[in-house]
Design a protein around this motif. Structure first.
Motif, PDB file in Angstrom:
ATOM      1  N   LEU A  88      35.598  54.007  46.401  1.00 42.42           N
ATOM      2  CA  LEU A  88      36.485  53.856  47.469  1.00 42.42           C
ATOM      3  C   LEU A  88      36.952  52.606  47.446  1.00 42.42           C
ATOM      4  O   LEU A  88      36.314  51.525  47.135  1.00 42.42           O
ATOM      5  N   PHE A 117      39.277  55.976  43.381  1.00 41.92           N
ATOM      6  CA  PHE A 117      39.208  55.581  41.967  1.00 41.92           C
ATOM      7  C   PHE A 117      37.825  56.145  41.223  1.00 41.92           C
ATOM      8  O   PHE A 117      37.139  56.157  41.927  1.00 41.92           O
ATOM      9  N   GLU A 144      31.118  43.105  43.700  1.00 42.60           N
ATOM     10  CA  GLU A 144      31.226  43.920  45.112  1.00 42.60           C
ATOM     11  C   GLU A 144      29.946  44.565  45.497  1.00 42.60           C
ATOM     12  O   GLU A 144      29.678  45.500  44.855  1.00 42.60           O
ATOM     13  N   GLU A 146      28.020  47.283  47.430  1.00 45.07           N
ATOM     14  CA  GLU A 146      28.429  48.658  48.082  1.00 45.07           C
ATOM     15  C   GLU A 146      27.361  49.395  48.344  1.00 45.07           C
ATOM     16  O   GLU A 146      26.201  49.519  47.574  1.00 45.07           O
ATOM     17  N   ASP A 175      29.716  46.999  42.260  1.00 37.70           N
ATOM     18  CA  ASP A 175      31.144  47.275  41.620  1.00 37.70           C
ATOM     19  C   ASP A 175      31.854  46.294  41.001  1.00 37.70           C
ATOM     20  O   ASP A 175      32.790  45.910  41.260  1.00 37.70           O
ATOM     21  N   LYS A 192      37.233  48.130  35.974  1.00 34.63           N
ATOM     22  CA  LYS A 192      36.082  48.375  36.714  1.00 34.63           C
ATOM     23  C   LYS A 192      34.924  49.038  35.733  1.00 34.63           C
ATOM     24  O   LYS A 192      33.816  49.138  36.396  1.00 34.63           O
TER      25      LYS A 192
END
Ligand code: MG
Length: 297
Positions: A88, A117, A144, A146, A175, A192
């Motif tokens: 997300l 994605f 990130e 998560e 992430d 990513k």
């Protein structure tokens, strides 16, 4: 209960273990319960509710079989996801603001509809393993923290009310993102998906351990400095909404991993940005799951 993938000694063999609520720091090999699975993905796909309940009962295994968590080498709970990870984008309100401030063209997205994605992760990264810096390719390495959601069984056309019955458990995902690649290539996939950009762990906490939806403190630190500090209760698009919406068109297979988005406080959110550099130690933490620590190399 917490499920781990771990190794002992130098044979390079991934093993499965369980840490039960009453026995923190102790790990029982899943095999000690008379159960055999090839790996965590196989366990998620094949374990029955009865077997899962059996695993939660540490007394069912003899104490002599227990290992100390501190004595094993932790691996990511799912070392080789069978599919790309579903992610997300912009799923916490304050992160939407900081992202658009950094690069409006790439990050100014609708909040009405979820942004999905995917992230290539042929191999995930365990707690304690390095995050590669990619000097020369990446000039804006970011973290990130998560909440990762693991799907328990194939689901199609699942309602929001039923969604929680399809959650196997939860983990922490970092992430990791290359902001320059993410913005230069317009789509986020490349930035990513570099090898080593999916730290995951330290374990999977089974869904029964938390209320649904889980409201858990989520944070990250870099070299001990608090960067992200929020709660998974603040997701713009809830876990139930995500599962219901995606499953209207996509069969979410057992073992699917969904990274639910990151709160404010990532490196690009600061002025000037605080991107990661070699030697930095990043820790992502979620209440009730644990800590995931990786050093940039
Ligand atoms: Mg993310």
């Amino acid at each position: 209960m917490k499920l781990y993938t771990y190794q002992t000694g130098n044979d390079g063999v991934d093993r499965l273990g369980v840490e039960c609520s009453g026995w923190p720091g102790m790990l029982w090999p899943v095999e000690a319960f008379g159960l055999k699975f090839n790996d965590m993905h196989d366990l998620i796909c094949r374990i029955t509710p009865r077997q899962l309940a059996h695993l939660a009962d540490a007394e069912a295994a003899t104490e002599g079989n227990a290992l100390r968590l501190s004595n094993v080498r932790l691996r990511p709970p799912i070392p080789h996801p069978v599919q790309d990870i579903i992610c997300l984008g912009i799923n916490y309100a304050e992160h939407a603001v900081e992202s658009a401030r950094f690069h409006e063209q790439s990050f100014l997205l609708s909040r009405e509809k979820a942004t999905y994605f995917s992230k290539r992760a042929y191999e995930t990264t365990g707690d304690g393993d390095p995050i590669p810096a990619y000097t020369g390719l990446v000039d804006s390495l970011d973290y990130e923290a998560e909440l990762g959601v693991i799907i328990s069984k194939d689901c199609k056309n699942v309602s929001e009310r039923e969604a929680q019955n399809y959650v196997f458990g939860y983990t922490i995902i970092n992430d990791v993102s290359a902001r320059n690649l993410q913005t230069e290539h317009h789509q986020w996939y490349f930035g990513k998906s570099l090898d080593g950009f999916t730290p995951m762990g330290p374990c999977i906490v089974t869904a029964d351990e938390f209320a649904f939806p889980p409201a858990l403190a989520i944070s990250s630190t870099v070299n001990g400095e608090l960067r992200q500090n929020s709660n998974t209760d603040h997701l713009l698009h809830s876990i139930a909404e995500i599962i219901a919406e995606l499953s209207r068109g996509i069969t979410l297979r057992a073992g699917t991993i969904i990274a639910t988005g990151t709160p404010a406080g990532v490196g690009m959110g600061f002025t000037p940005p605080k991107f990661l550099k070699k030697g930095d130690v990043v820790t992502c933490e979620i209440e009730g799951i644990g800590k995931l620590t990786n050093t940039v190399k």
